[in-house]
Each structure stands twice: as structure tokens, then as C-alpha cells.
Design an enzyme around this catalytic site. Structure first.
Site, PDB file in Angstrom:
ATOM      1  N   GLY A 165       5.565   1.896   5.096  1.00 39.61           N
ATOM      2  CA  GLY A 165       4.718   0.938   5.803  1.00 39.61           C
ATOM      3  C   GLY A 165       5.564  -0.247   6.206  1.00 39.61           C
ATOM      4  N   ILE A 205      16.184   4.949   7.353  1.00 38.81           N
ATOM      5  CA  ILE A 205      16.319   5.722   6.140  1.00 38.81           C
ATOM      6  C   ILE A 205      14.972   6.383   5.896  1.00 38.81           C
ATOM      7  CG2 ILE A 205      15.678   3.792   4.577  1.00 38.81           C
ATOM      8  CD1 ILE A 205      18.593   5.359   3.379  1.00 38.81           C
ATOM      9  N   LYS A 229      19.738  12.465   8.391  1.00 45.79           N
ATOM     10  CA  LYS A 229      18.713  11.502   7.954  1.00 45.79           C
ATOM     11  C   LYS A 229      18.801  11.364   6.438  1.00 45.79           C
ATOM     12  CE  LYS A 229      13.815  10.430   8.688  1.00 45.79           C
ATOM     13  NZ  LYS A 229      12.580  10.872   9.365  1.00 45.79           N
ATOM     14  N   THR A 269       4.440   6.030  11.537  1.00 48.47           N
ATOM     15  CA  THR A 269       3.077   5.770  11.066  1.00 48.47           C
ATOM     16  C   THR A 269       2.303   4.827  11.987  1.00 48.47           C
ATOM     17  OG1 THR A 269       3.987   4.114   9.533  1.00 48.47           O
ATOM     18  CG2 THR A 269       3.455   6.273   8.633  1.00 48.47           C
ATOM     19  N   CYS A 300      13.617  13.898   3.025  1.00 50.25           N
ATOM     20  CA  CYS A 300      12.184  14.070   2.738  1.00 50.25           C
ATOM     21  C   CYS A 300      11.927  13.853   1.246  1.00 50.25           C
ATOM     22  CB  CYS A 300      11.731  15.461   3.158  1.00 50.25           C
ATOM     23  SG  CYS A 300       9.991  15.740   2.756  1.00 50.25           S
ATOM     24  N   GLY A 349       9.397   1.310   8.611  1.00 48.27           N
ATOM     25  CA  GLY A 349       8.832  -0.037   8.602  1.00 48.27           C
ATOM     26  C   GLY A 349       8.656  -0.683   9.954  1.00 48.27           C
ATOM     27  N   ASN A 365      17.369  16.905   7.890  1.00 48.49           N
ATOM     28  CA  ASN A 365      16.464  16.125   7.036  1.00 48.49           C
ATOM     29  C   ASN A 365      16.942  16.213   5.582  1.00 48.49           C
ATOM     30  OD1 ASN A 365      14.389  15.009   5.595  1.00 48.49           O
ATOM     31  ND2 ASN A 365      12.753  16.024   6.737  1.00 48.49           N
TER      32      ASN A 365
HETATM   33  C1  LIG Z   1       2.907  11.892   7.255  1.00 49.88           C
HETATM   34  C2  LIG Z   1       4.387  11.841   7.444  1.00 49.88           C
HETATM   35  C3  LIG Z   1       5.103  13.001   7.701  1.00 49.88           C
HETATM   36  C4  LIG Z   1       6.493  12.956   7.851  1.00 49.88           C
HETATM   37  N1  LIG Z   1       7.166  14.110   8.109  1.00 49.88           N
HETATM   38  C5  LIG Z   1       8.508  14.063   8.283  1.00 49.88           C
HETATM   39  C6  LIG Z   1       9.228  15.238   8.618  1.00 49.88           C
HETATM   40  O1  LIG Z   1       8.690  16.332   8.767  1.00 49.88           O
HETATM   41  N2  LIG Z   1      10.573  15.115   8.778  1.00 49.88           N
HETATM   42  C7  LIG Z   1      11.235  13.926   8.651  1.00 49.88           C
HETATM   43  O2  LIG Z   1      12.449  13.861   8.833  1.00 49.88           O
HETATM   44  N3  LIG Z   1      10.558  12.799   8.354  1.00 49.88           N
HETATM   45  C8  LIG Z   1       9.219  12.845   8.177  1.00 49.88           C
HETATM   46  N4  LIG Z   1       8.540  11.692   7.919  1.00 49.88           N
HETATM   47  C9  LIG Z   1       9.250  10.399   7.905  1.00 49.88           C
HETATM   48  C10 LIG Z   1       9.116   9.721   9.298  1.00 49.88           C
HETATM   49  O3  LIG Z   1       9.784  10.485  10.278  1.00 49.88           O
HETATM   50  C11 LIG Z   1       9.668   8.293   9.330  1.00 49.88           C
HETATM   51  O4  LIG Z   1      11.065   8.327   9.163  1.00 49.88           O
HETATM   52  C12 LIG Z   1       9.036   7.399   8.282  1.00 49.88           C
HETATM   53  O5  LIG Z   1       7.630   7.553   8.274  1.00 49.88           O
HETATM   54  C13 LIG Z   1       9.359   5.932   8.498  1.00 49.88           C
HETATM   55  O6  LIG Z   1       8.930   5.478   9.730  1.00 49.88           O
HETATM   56  P1  LIG Z   1       7.627   4.551   9.927  1.00 49.88           P
HETATM   57  O7  LIG Z   1       7.812   3.342   9.101  1.00 49.88           O
HETATM   58  O8  LIG Z   1       7.612   4.266  11.416  1.00 49.88           O
HETATM   59  O9  LIG Z   1       6.455   5.329   9.514  1.00 49.88           O
HETATM   60  C14 LIG Z   1       7.159  11.722   7.745  1.00 49.88           C
HETATM   61  C15 LIG Z   1       6.433  10.564   7.486  1.00 49.88           C
HETATM   62  C16 LIG Z   1       5.075  10.604   7.337  1.00 49.88           C
HETATM   63  C17 LIG Z   1       4.317   9.332   7.070  1.00 49.88           C
END
Ligand SMILES: Cc1cc2nc3c(=O)[nH]c(=O)nc-3n(C[C@H](O)[C@H](O)[C@H](O)COP(=O)(O)O)c2cc1C
Length: 399
Positions: free
Chosen positions: A238, A213, A187, A287, A147, A265, A144
Site C-alpha cells: 500500500g 521491490i 524482480k 493496487t 512473490c 507504494g 519473479n
Molecule cells: C493481488 C496482487 C497480485 C500480484 N501478483 C503478482 C504477480 O503475479 N507477479 C508479480 O511479479 N507481482 C505480483 N504482485 C505485485 C505487484 O506487481 C506490485 O509489484 C506490488 O503490488 C506493488 O505495487 P503497488 O504498490 O502499486 O501495488 C501482485 C500484487 C497484488 C496486490
């Protein structure tokens, strides 16, 4: 029936849909439910030794906003903003050894995979956690480097702070890939000026794949209180971020020959198809699962399969990257013969919306009739976008 199977870094996935590292993968029971819903894999919540990241998780806050920037309350809008602050796995990483072995066994029975995720505070700990993940029988792990929260925290030297430093990112990738045999995926963070150079640096250092990303840092304001939601800056994403994520993905797909997991997204199967057509092998979703529940996973898997059947794509590889390859440079676009607007008077309702949006004065109203001036028209197509009747105005090569 189209073949949904995907090879990612030498690991075979039954379909291209994986739940990304986040709250839906932060416990054994959540992971099992993702797998029951049909996910081909789950990336576990990032494992860490960082006290700061544990503190962050214990202070997690979430706000989901609608298109107006208000808490959505009720029906989830298609273009929600997920504004949130949360850290890595709340348990000490050592505790996850047992969770990894249990969930990996569960995944194997369902022809699926558990993927490790690491976000440590020192190079030694990055390597130690990677070794633990490998010892637990996990076949693939993600670093990661994306973050967003460490950028806001004095004590958290991890996440995007590493992804923003290509030299350190490469050194760390090299240390980890030299210490374990399993393929390592990095990542990336979007918050760099040249994401391709970071991707190239970690590839040279031994990364087997990339996840493109991670999220941005944002600032969302509640105008009723005059304060930011959840009291300050936070990670933001989002479905509206998809067009940005796809741009990072297409750039990297073009320039770096590594398999890519796309994330950021994806709301439904249509978004997943866009990620594949841009260059992703796997899709990681987060999400939408947090907000619509595990059924979102099943719907995306089923929707991708149905689309491929209908369109006759034999397998995922047949779609992968086709949109990126079809993308013309600006110069190539300028070199094409100029196209001009033309009106089909059988369809045109004279609503004049096209006239209002023609900023080159090529569309005028003559009585009730909209007329086009081909000397002034530059073929920009804004009129086609605003026209409510398909086909009533077209932009085409002059006869
Ligand atoms: C509440 C929350 C916690 C997350 N925690 C992590 C995490 O611990 N490690 C990580 O690599 N990404 C984390 N992410 C990123 C997600 O894995 C993901 O890559 C990102 O939300 C985009 O995807 P989505 O559009 O489907 O939400 C987190 C995202 C959210 C919203």
C-alpha cells in the site's frame, strides 16, 4: 513540453508508467484497457507451470484496510493497506502464447510494450517459459524472484524463495539469460538481509535490469473477530510502504549500475516522481489500478508530465536519482555546523505544540511567550514538524 520517453534495457517507452504483473494484467481484455489508459507497458501476470500457484490463484482473497486497520468501506483512504493472497496466471502458461502475441500487437499499435513475467517451479521450466515469451515476440521479460506467497506454501518453490538465495538466483538468471536474447529483468524481494548483494549477484549473472521491490508478507488482525483478516498471513503493501521501497531502491541505485523499475507504494504522480528522483527509470503500478480503476494510470502519466513541465525538467533522466545523490551519510550530517531553533514572534501563536514535543528541554513558556534556549537546542527540527504555522519556528545556523 518535457520529454517523458524512457529507455529501459534498450527498449523505448513512451512514458515511465507501466502496469505491474498482477490482476490488472491477468487477461487480454484487462491488458488492452491498461494500454488504452496510456500505460507505456504492462507486465503480464506471472506465467507458471506450478500447480500450487494455480491453486493459490483459484483461492485468491483480498482485504483493503484503512488507517485504523478496518475494512475501508466507501472512500478509498490515501494510506490504505492492501492485504491479499493470490498466485500467478490461472491459465497454463502455454495458453498465454496466443495472449502474448495478441496483446503485443495491440501494444505496438499504441507505441507501448507487453513485458513477460515468469515464475516457474524448476530451472528447466523457467527457461522454457522464457523461450516461449521470446518466441511470442515479447521484447523484455521479468523474473519473479519476489512473490511473497511461496514462503507460506510447501509446494511452491518459486518467487521470494529464489530471491532469498543469491547463489540459486544467479544460477537461474544465468541459465535464462544464456537461453534467450531478450533483456531479462529480475524482480527482487525485500525480505532479505542484504538486497544489494542479491542485486549484484543477478547482475553478474546477466540481468539487464531490476524491479525494486516486490511485496512483504504481513499479518493483519481484525479486533472484532480476534482473527486475522482473510484467515491468515498474506502479501501486504500500500502507499505507506513507499518509504521502505524507496530505501531499497536508493541502496540499489547507488551500488548496482543497472536500470531499475520501481514498484511498491505508488498511489499518484507525486509518488512516481519520488521513485524517479530516487533512481527508477520506470514505475510499475498495481493496487491503485485495482482500487481506482484504469483512470489511475492516465492520472499518473499526466501528473508526471505536468510536474516536469512546471519544474522545467527536460526529461526523466534529468530527475533520475537526484534525491539519492543528495542523501548525506550520517557522518556527513554530523559534521555540519549545528543549527538552532529560532522563533518568529510575528507568526508564533503561542500554541505551545513545539514545547510539548521538545525532548531536549530547549523550548519553554515564559508567560504567553515560547522561548528557545540555544545552549540546549540540538537542532533536531521536531518543533518545525509540529508547528502549525509555516515559518513561525525555524532551525537555522546561528548568526
Ligand atoms: C493481488 C496482487 C497480485 C500480484 N501478483 C503478482 C504477480 O503475479 N507477479 C508479480 O511479479 N507481482 C505480483 N504482485 C505485485 C505487484 O506487481 C506490485 O509489484 C506490488 O503490488 C506493488 O505495487 P503497488 O504498490 O502499486 O501495488 C501482485 C500484487 C497484488 C496486490
Amino acid at each position: 513540453m518535457s520529454d517523458l520517453k524512457v529507455d529501459f534495457c534498450g527498449v523505448k517507452f513512451k512514458n515511465p508508467v507501466v502496469v505491474s504483473s498482477a490482476e490488472p494484467t491477468n487477461s487480454v481484455s484487462h491488458i488492452k484497457k491498461c494500454l488504452d489508459a496510456g500505460a507505456a507497458g504492462v507486465v503480464v501476470k506471472t506465467l507458471t507451470d506450478s500447480e500450487a500457484m494455480h491453486t493459490l490463484t483459484n483461492n485468491s482473497r483480498y482485504a483493503v484496510l484503512n488507517e485504523k486497520g478496518e475494512l475501508f468501506r466507501g472512500r478509498l483512504p490515501r494510506f490504505y493497506t492492501f492485504y491479499s493472497r493470490s498466485g500467478f496466471a490461472k491459465e497454463p502458461y502455454e495458453q498465454w502464447y496466443a495472449y502474448l502475441t495478441e496483446t503485443q500487437e495491440y501494444a505496438r499499435e499504441r507505441d507501448a510494450h507487453v513485458i513477460g513475467s515468469i515464475g516457474a517451479s524448476t530451472p528447466e521450466k523457467w527457461v522454457e517459459i522464457a523461450k516461449m515469451v521470446e518466441d511470442a515476440g515479447i521484447e523484455l521479460a521479468e523474473l519473479n524472484f519476489g512473490c511473497p506467497h511461496p514462503s507460506q506454501m510447501k509446494e511452491a518453490k518459486t518467487g521470494m524463495l529464489i530471491g532469498q538465495d543469491p547463489v540459486f538466483a544467479a544460477e537461474l538468471t544465468h541459465a535464462i539469460t544464456s537461453a534467450v536474447k531478450i533483456p531479462i529483468v529480475v524482480k527482487l524481494t525485500p525480505q532479505v538481509s542484504d538486497v544489494v548483494s542479491v542485486a549484484k549477484a543477478v547482475k553478474e549473472a546477466g540481468a539487464a535490469g531490476l524491479t525494486v521491490i516486490n511485496r512483504f508478507v504481513g499479518f493483519a488482525v481484525n479486533i472484532e473477530t480476534g482473527k486475522p483478516y482473510i484467515d491468515g498471513r498474506a502479501g501486504v503493501g500500500g502507499p505507506w510502504v513507499k518509504v521502505l521501497a524507496l530505501n531499497y531502491l536508493s541502496q540499489i541505485h547507488e551500488a548496482v549500475p543497472l536500470p531499475i523499475a520501481g514498484t511498491n507504494g505508488i498511489y499518484d504522480w507525486r509518488d512516481a516522481i519520488e521513485f524517479i528522483m530516487t533512481g527508477a527509470s520506470l514505475m510499475q503500478v498495481c493496487t491503485v489500478v485495482m482500487l481506482k480503476g484504469y483512470k489511475a494510470i492516465t492520472e499518473i502519466v499526466d501528473g508526471v508530465g505536468k510536474f516536469m513541465d512546471e519544474k522545467g525538467y527536460a526529461n526523466v533522466a534529468a530527475m533520475r536519482g537526484i534525491a539519492t545523490r543528495a542523501s548525506l551519510t550520517y557522518e556527513e550530517q554530523f559534521a555540519r555546523p549545528k543549527r538552532k531553533s529560532a522563533i518568529d514572534y510575528d507568526l508564533c501563536t503561542s500554541c505551545k505544540l513545539c514545547v510539548r514535543s521538545c525532548w531536549y528541554d530547549a523550548l519553554t513558556v515564559d508567560g504567553r511567550k515560547v522561548k528557545t534556549d540555544s545552549d540546549k537546542c540540538i537542532g533536531c527540527e521536531l518543533c518545525v514538524s509540529v508547528c502549525p504555522v509555516p515559518g513561525a519556528i525555524r532551525v537555522q545556523a546561528p548568526a
